[in-house]
Design a protein around this motif. Structure first.
Motif, PDB file in Angstrom:
ATOM      1  N   ASN A   5      -3.384  26.711  16.562  1.00 51.35           N
ATOM      2  CA  ASN A   5      -3.162  26.992  15.132  1.00 51.35           C
ATOM      3  C   ASN A   5      -2.549  28.350  14.871  1.00 51.35           C
ATOM      4  O   ASN A   5      -2.453  28.778  13.707  1.00 51.35           O
ATOM      5  CB  ASN A   5      -4.487  26.870  14.363  1.00 51.35           C
ATOM      6  N   THR A  52     -12.692  32.208  10.648  1.00 48.68           N
ATOM      7  CA  THR A  52     -11.498  31.393  10.871  1.00 48.68           C
ATOM      8  C   THR A  52     -10.894  31.822  12.200  1.00 48.68           C
ATOM      9  O   THR A  52     -10.319  32.896  12.311  1.00 48.68           O
ATOM     10  CB  THR A  52     -10.466  31.563   9.735  1.00 48.68           C
ATOM     11  N   HIS A  65      -3.295  29.644  10.447  1.00 50.64           N
ATOM     12  CA  HIS A  65      -4.711  29.530  10.081  1.00 50.64           C
ATOM     13  C   HIS A  65      -5.311  30.919   9.856  1.00 50.64           C
ATOM     14  O   HIS A  65      -5.472  31.687  10.805  1.00 50.64           O
ATOM     15  CB  HIS A  65      -5.458  28.802  11.209  1.00 50.64           C
ATOM     16  N   GLY A 120      -9.812  25.600  12.736  1.00 50.12           N
ATOM     17  CA  GLY A 120      -8.422  25.339  12.386  1.00 50.12           C
ATOM     18  C   GLY A 120      -7.760  24.231  13.168  1.00 50.12           C
ATOM     19  O   GLY A 120      -6.552  24.268  13.410  1.00 50.12           O
TER      20      GLY A 120
END
Length: 506
Positions: A367, A361, A371, A338
């Protein structure tokens, strides 16, 4: 008396030269010998009958390749126990992973191993062949002792409470349906896989420092700089983990327009990795500098990066490549950190064209809040930590299993893993079957990279069709080994993972 028989390796080599000049045949036994038992004693007794003088070397603590909680007994204690045996002339500790250096120094007439090493297929470390070559270079021979084989690892696991109770209970249940040979076979089955890794290249820097206390005029902490170390992290680390097991790995990533560090990065790639680097215009290759105290406590970190996201002609070229090639791999692994590389267009190409897709992720300080795994419309295998799962579904309090089942349905995933640090991990398949695996390591040197190690090993096992619970177990063991490695100093090796898994299952 036994202590006087424990020599330095140099002194042991000098003693061997003296015995050789006297015309006496020299035998050498080498191993860990973590718990001296009747099998070892019989081994040494049989070995002593083959020669005039029997010497023994034990593997130093730092090189015992049996997992985070081994050896149970220190190198000095192990050496003293063996030295107490009348059939052994002298003992030394070897500070190396194999016995090759010892064989080059001692030059024994006979190198003696136990019956279990007669079949090279049973040698998960792969050390027997180079050791045999070393002894034969100096005119020696490799011999094996016979008789009933005992296992130090099995005795320690069963009778010495070396593992936490929840780990012992989990392993007892697993042993009923999984053998050490099964996990070694699973690791061997990965060698023909073709894997694509797509993600950001990250340079991790550790600046080691010692605390100096609070300055007189400011409310800050002062430290004295000692040294620094650089690591190839991010998608590079994932590719390196996978390359230790798979046949061929392709890394598709991007480096900065300036401060690329490309030469350093390429020098850290395993030989079976093909790397294709695109350019992130307007910024450097992402670099994270962490300031670390002697206790390995991290004080703070500094990001060297740009706020610009990947785009323009380079992004379009990357997307065209994914569209043309993603489907040709057995597995596509996406460690999505991210930080701007993986755009929405790239996500679309990955979800539409990858055959088998594994995704993480990661939430980090750059982030947080922006994200989430929900940016992917599908992923066959998803690996997240608990905060990443809860933040993605805006759910702080629901039962974790219920939330994981909700996620697996929404993402059309076949497998989902939720890593929980010291609480282990939760693994759920598409049918909703849940498996809880406790944390396999109670000792943690550095947590950075453990999630990448789990993603790497669990995903390639799933891609090869290894049973889900075995895939999760192998991934958990890889993470347990990785927390013993400082940052991304080295990938988890096949030999170390195979040895650790077999140790746990004895």
């Amino acid at each position: 008396m036994s202590k006087s028989k424990v020599l330095s390796l140099t002194t042991l080599a000098e003693a061997a030269d003296s015995y050789r000049r006297e015309g006496r045949t020299i035998g050498l036994c080498h191993g860990t010998f973590d718990l001296l038992h009747v099998g070892h004693i019989r081994h040494f007794q049989q070995a002593a009958e083959m020669v005039d003088v029997l010497l023994v070397t034990v593997t130093g603590d730092a090189y015992v390749n049996k997992g985070p909680d081994r050896p149970v007994f220190t190198e000095q204690l192990r050496a003293e126990h063996i030295a107490a045996l009348g059939c052994v002339e002298s003992v030394a500790v070897n500070q190396a992973m194999t016995g090759v250096n010892v064989l080059e120094l001692i030059k024994p007439d006979i190198y003696i191993k136990g019956e279990e090493y007669r079949d090279e297929k049973g040698d998960v470390t792969g050390n027997i062949r180079p050791e045999e070559e070393a002894v034969e270079r100096h005119g020696g021979e490799l011999h094996f002792t016979g008789g009933v084989t005992f296992s130090s690892s099995q005795l320690l696991n069963c009778h010495f409470n070396t593992l936490p109770e929840e780990v012992s209970l989990f392993l007892r249940k697993l042993k009923a349906k999984l053998s050490p040979d099964d996990v070694v076979a699973a690791l061997d089955s990965l060698k023909d896989l073709r894997v694509l890794v797509v993600g950001e290249s990250i340079i991790d820097e550790y600046h080691y420092a010692e605390g100096q206390g609070k300055p007189g005029k400011n409310s800050i902490m002062a430290v004295r700089y000692r040294e620094q170390e650089r690591f190839a992290g991010g998608a590079i680390a994932v590719a390196n983990h996978i390359a230790a097991f798979a046949g061929r790995v392709t890394l598709a990533s991007a480096l900065g327009e300036y401060d690329r560090h490309e030469e350093f990065i390429r020098s850290k790639l395993q030989q079976n990795i093909d790397a294709d680097f695109y350019t992130l215009h307007g910024g450097p290759t992402l670099r994270k500098r962490r300031y670390v105290q002697e206790s390995d406590e991290k004080l703070f970190e500094v990001y060297y990066s740009s706020d610009t996201s990947f785009g323009g002609d380079e992004e379009a070229r990357f997307c065209r490549w994914l569209e043309a090639h993603a489907g040709a791999f057995d597995l596509v692994v996406v460690p999505d950190y991210g930080n701007g590389l993986i755009s929405s267009s790239m996500v679309e190409k990955l979800t539409n064209h990858a055959g088998l897709l594994a995704v993480n992720t990661q939430i980090n300080s750059a982030n947080r809040g922006y994200h989430f795994i929900t940016r992917y419309s599908r992923a066959d295998f998803v690996a997240l930590n608990e905060p990443e799962l809860r933040m993605a579904f805006h759910d702080r309090h629901s039962d974790l299993e219920l939330l994981a089942r909700k996620a697996i349905q929404q993402l059309s995933a076949s497998h989902l893993a939720v890593t929980r640090g010291s609480e282990g991990l939760l693994f759920i398949d598409q049918g909703g079957k849940a498996l809880n695996i406790p944390a396999l390591s109670t000792k943690v040197l550095d947590r950075i990279g453990a999630g990448d190690a789990f993603l790497s090993l669990a995903s390639i096992c799933i891609a090869r069709g290894v049973k889900p619970e075995v895939s999760a177990f192998i991934g958990a063991a890889a993470a347990a080994l990785d927390v013993q490695i400082v940052c991304n100093r080295e990938p988890v090796s096949k030999a170390s993972l195979a040895k650790y898994l077999t140790t746990l299952l004895k």
